[in-house]
Design a protein around this motif. Structure first.
Motif, PDB file in Angstrom:
ATOM      1  N   ARG A   2       0.860  -1.257   0.058  1.00  0.00           N
ATOM      2  CA  ARG A   2      -0.056   0.011  -0.163  1.00  0.00           C
ATOM      3  C   ARG A   2       0.906   1.163  -0.084  1.00  0.00           C
ATOM      4  NH1 ARG A   2      -2.825  -3.182   4.742  1.00  0.00           N
ATOM      5  NH2 ARG A   2      -3.968  -4.409   3.293  1.00  0.00           N
ATOM      6  N   LYS A   3       1.985   1.199  -0.808  1.00  0.00           N
ATOM      7  CA  LYS A   3       3.046   2.056  -0.680  1.00  0.00           C
ATOM      8  C   LYS A   3       2.927   3.509  -0.258  1.00  0.00           C
ATOM      9  CE  LYS A   3       6.990   2.786  -3.365  1.00  0.00           C
ATOM     10  NZ  LYS A   3       7.625   2.485  -4.936  1.00  0.00           N
ATOM     11  N   SER A 255       4.918  -3.051  -9.245  1.00  0.00           N
ATOM     12  CA  SER A 255       3.509  -3.001  -9.491  1.00  0.00           C
ATOM     13  C   SER A 255       3.211  -3.902  -8.329  1.00  0.00           C
ATOM     14  CB  SER A 255       3.465  -3.732 -10.914  1.00  0.00           C
ATOM     15  OG  SER A 255       4.381  -5.251 -10.893  1.00  0.00           O
ATOM     16  N   ASP A 256       1.983  -3.872  -7.919  1.00  0.00           N
ATOM     17  CA  ASP A 256       1.360  -4.641  -6.740  1.00  0.00           C
ATOM     18  C   ASP A 256      -0.168  -4.124  -6.849  1.00  0.00           C
ATOM     19  OD1 ASP A 256       1.218  -6.171  -4.809  1.00  0.00           O
ATOM     20  OD2 ASP A 256       2.994  -4.762  -3.387  1.00  0.00           O
ATOM     21  N   TRP A 257      -0.929  -5.030  -5.770  1.00  0.00           N
ATOM     22  CA  TRP A 257      -2.069  -4.932  -5.601  1.00  0.00           C
ATOM     23  C   TRP A 257      -2.303  -3.839  -4.519  1.00  0.00           C
ATOM     24  CZ3 TRP A 257      -6.527  -6.617  -7.924  1.00  0.00           C
ATOM     25  CH2 TRP A 257      -6.107  -7.662  -8.996  1.00  0.00           C
ATOM     26  N   ALA A 313     -10.068  -3.949  -4.709  1.00  0.00           N
ATOM     27  CA  ALA A 313      -8.393  -3.969  -4.791  1.00  0.00           C
ATOM     28  C   ALA A 313      -8.085  -3.698  -6.232  1.00  0.00           C
ATOM     29  CB  ALA A 313      -7.816  -5.324  -4.181  1.00  0.00           C
ATOM     30  N   VAL A 314      -7.066  -2.909  -6.555  1.00  0.00           N
ATOM     31  CA  VAL A 314      -6.654  -2.824  -7.863  1.00  0.00           C
ATOM     32  C   VAL A 314      -5.091  -3.080  -8.047  1.00  0.00           C
ATOM     33  CG1 VAL A 314      -8.247  -0.929  -8.225  1.00  0.00           C
ATOM     34  CG2 VAL A 314      -6.088  -0.245  -7.476  1.00  0.00           C
ATOM     35  N   LEU A 328      -4.178  -1.972 -14.130  1.00  0.00           N
ATOM     36  CA  LEU A 328      -4.356  -2.960 -15.250  1.00  0.00           C
ATOM     37  C   LEU A 328      -5.553  -3.614 -15.026  1.00  0.00           C
ATOM     38  CD1 LEU A 328      -0.459  -4.052 -15.242  1.00  0.00           C
ATOM     39  CD2 LEU A 328      -1.683  -2.600 -16.847  1.00  0.00           C
ATOM     40  N   LYS A 329      -5.832  -3.880 -13.568  1.00  0.00           N
ATOM     41  CA  LYS A 329      -7.015  -4.732 -13.426  1.00  0.00           C
ATOM     42  C   LYS A 329      -7.529  -4.567 -11.942  1.00  0.00           C
ATOM     43  CE  LYS A 329      -4.003  -8.633 -12.831  1.00  0.00           C
ATOM     44  NZ  LYS A 329      -3.583  -9.944 -13.035  1.00  0.00           N
ATOM     45  N   ALA A 330      -8.739  -5.044 -11.678  1.00  0.00           N
ATOM     46  CA  ALA A 330      -9.290  -4.884 -10.297  1.00  0.00           C
ATOM     47  C   ALA A 330      -9.738  -6.177  -9.791  1.00  0.00           C
ATOM     48  CB  ALA A 330     -10.683  -3.629 -10.561  1.00  0.00           C
TER      49      ALA A 330
END
Length: 501
Positions: A2-3, A255-257, A313-314, A328-330
């Motif tokens: 959750r940077k 990249s991450d959720w 979440a994304v 890119l996706k959810a």
């Protein structure tokens, strides 16, 4: 994970903690912690009628109040639903860390990877000549577009770039010469004690992962990274993440959720980066379908986990935070917890297990957690922390403080813990949107760091706004899972969620 958003919240929490580190007032309701955190409590008298907890404690359906302190520099706005379990009493229970062994690893592996093949991460993720060629092409494209710092390394203290794109291209050209034409993955069984080879040529050495496993699982649903980490015992962490398609992003790019409870309802300098409608437009699966998929896997663990709540979440890429352009996706993020006698362990954003200071030699124990993200293509990510072994009941029908007494503690301590906030910020306004009674685990790491007690606590969930002369951010708290005050429902002790006592 959750940077950006965690760093903002953590900064705010640190300021609040520093403000609360002043000398405790003589009439403060903060009590001594440490060894006194784990103790026996008094049972309540049996009620004449089988009344629900809400009636017994005098808790309303909704509570509202607004208070201003420090000349208006601190505002506590409470406009919260009051949520209690459907129970008539609460007990306390001993709890300990579940034994970590091959059986536990097999349980998680079989629950999420039926029929999969597993390979060591080192052998599976080795880059081939083609991988290096693709990376060189990406870097040259950045350079041709004038993007000389694609990963946002910034500059050093002398103003010189920390990332040299030409050096990176040359380095990849050199590595390509020694890279294999194709990988030779080593098939393994998820377990501790596996050997792997580190280094190249004469510098090769054999290493052993004594307390961890890093692998890749090939399944019909896709390829997943799978890790088990026990190096910070008693903490045990299982992580499962589906690999993104190679042609979607630069593999060197972050990249991450991200849990969208950190972004929805959030404005920075008046700008909204993401809305709920934005996320809904990216989803091709219903919440009910996604929850069913998550529950089918988690129930195979046999650990009594149930869905407690959920968030969106994304999956995003890049260093600049989350926006519609870099998602890119959810998916749906399901928070699983366990219920004991109808009372759930309350989920919060806090992982617990923190240390009181950097010089501490204690080995802390984080909370139990189980989180599953499901998207259009099935399971996307799983994190399981520290499954509990629930032991014997310690106090039956424990005596609880009434709601009015708890609220007085909450309002006093929100003021005390933020007493010096205006030294750091021009204005802070808290928005408390949910008040929840449930279990939390407390423990005394100075006595035993892998056992504790499940006790009933009140959590006050919300978020806050900050106003400065040249900067502002706002979060109305509607989607928040952050608890800004945790109070022991038995004796009124204020519990530090980060420490776990």
């Amino acid at each position: 994970m959750r940077k950006k958003y965690i760093s903002v919240i953590a900064a705010g929490l640190c300021v609040a903690m520093f403000a609360g580190c002043q000398e405790t007032p003589k009439d403060s309701i903060v009590k001594q912690k440490g060894a006194d955190s784990i103790k026996s409590y008094e049972s309540a008298e049996e009620p004449e009628t089988d009344s629900p907890l809400r009636e017994l404690l005098g808790a309303p359906e909704h509570y509202s109040n607004k208070a201003s302190y420090e000349g208006g520099g601190l505002v506590i706005e409470t406009d919260a639903d009051v949520i209690l379990p459907e129970a008539n009493s609460i007990n306390t229970y001993a709890v300990s860390a579940r034994e970590v062994n091959q059986e536990m690893i097999d349980t998680v592996t079989n629950a999420f990877f039926e029929g999969a093949k597993f390979y060591s991460a080192v052998s599976y993720k080795e880059w081939t000549k083609e991988d290096y060629e693709n990376q060189i092409a990406i870097l040259k494209k950045y350079k041709s577009e004038g993007n000389l710092d694609p990963y946002e390394f910034g500059t050093d203290e002398n103003g010189q770039p920390q990332f040299d794109i030409d050096e990176e291209i040359a380095r990849n050209e050199e590595r390509k010469q020694e890279a294999p034409d194709k990988i030779s993955p080593v098939e393994v069984k998820p377990s501790f004690g596996l050997e792997y080879v580190s280094g190249k040529g004469e510098e090769q050495t054999k290493e052993v992962d004594e307390d961890s496993f890093y692998g890749v699982a090939e399944t019909e649903q896709g390829i997943y990274d799978y890790s088990v980490k026990y190096g910070l015992a008693p903490d045990i962490v299982f992580s499962i993440t589906k690999n993104p398609q190679k042609d979607t992003i630069d593999p060197q790019e972050f990249s991450d959720w991200l849990d969208t409870s950190f972004t929805l309802g959030y404005k920075e300098d008046g700008k909204v980066s993401l809305t709920e409608d934005d996320i809904k437009g990216m989803l091709g699966i219903s919440m009910e379908e996604a929850q069913k998929a998550a529950e089918e896997k988690v129930q195979k663990l046999g650990w009594g986990f149930e869905v407690d709540n959920w968030d969106y979440a994304v999956f995003h890429h890049g260093e600049g935070g989350v926006s519609k352009d870099n998602i890119l996706k959810a998916g749906y993020l399901f928070h699983f917890t366990r219920k004991i006698d109808g009372v759930p362990i309350t989920y919060t954003d806090s992982y617990g297990g923190a240390l009181e200071d950097m010089d501490s030699t204690l080995k802390p124990w984080s909370y139990e957690r189980c989180e599953v993200i499901v998207g259009d293509d099935g399971i996307e990510e799983v994190e399981i922390y520290n499954p509990y072994e629930v032991g014997q009941m310690q106090t039956e029908n424990v005596k609880l403080m009434d709601f009015d007494s708890i609220i007085k503690i909450y309002e006093q301590m929100m003021e005390v813990s933020n007493a010096d906030i205006t030294k750091y910020e021009k204005n802070r306004t808290y928005h408390i949107r949910k008040i929840v009674l449930g279990y939390s685990r407390i423990y005394d790491p100075t006595t035993k760091n892998d056992s504790g007690l499940l006790v009933p606590v009140w959590d006050f969930f919300g978020a806050f706004d900050v106003e400065e002369d040249d900067y502002s951010y706002k979060n109305n708290g509607e989607y928040s899972n952050s608890s800004y005050m945790t109070i022991n429902a038995i004796d009124g002790t204020v519990i530090d969620r980060e420490l776990g006592y």
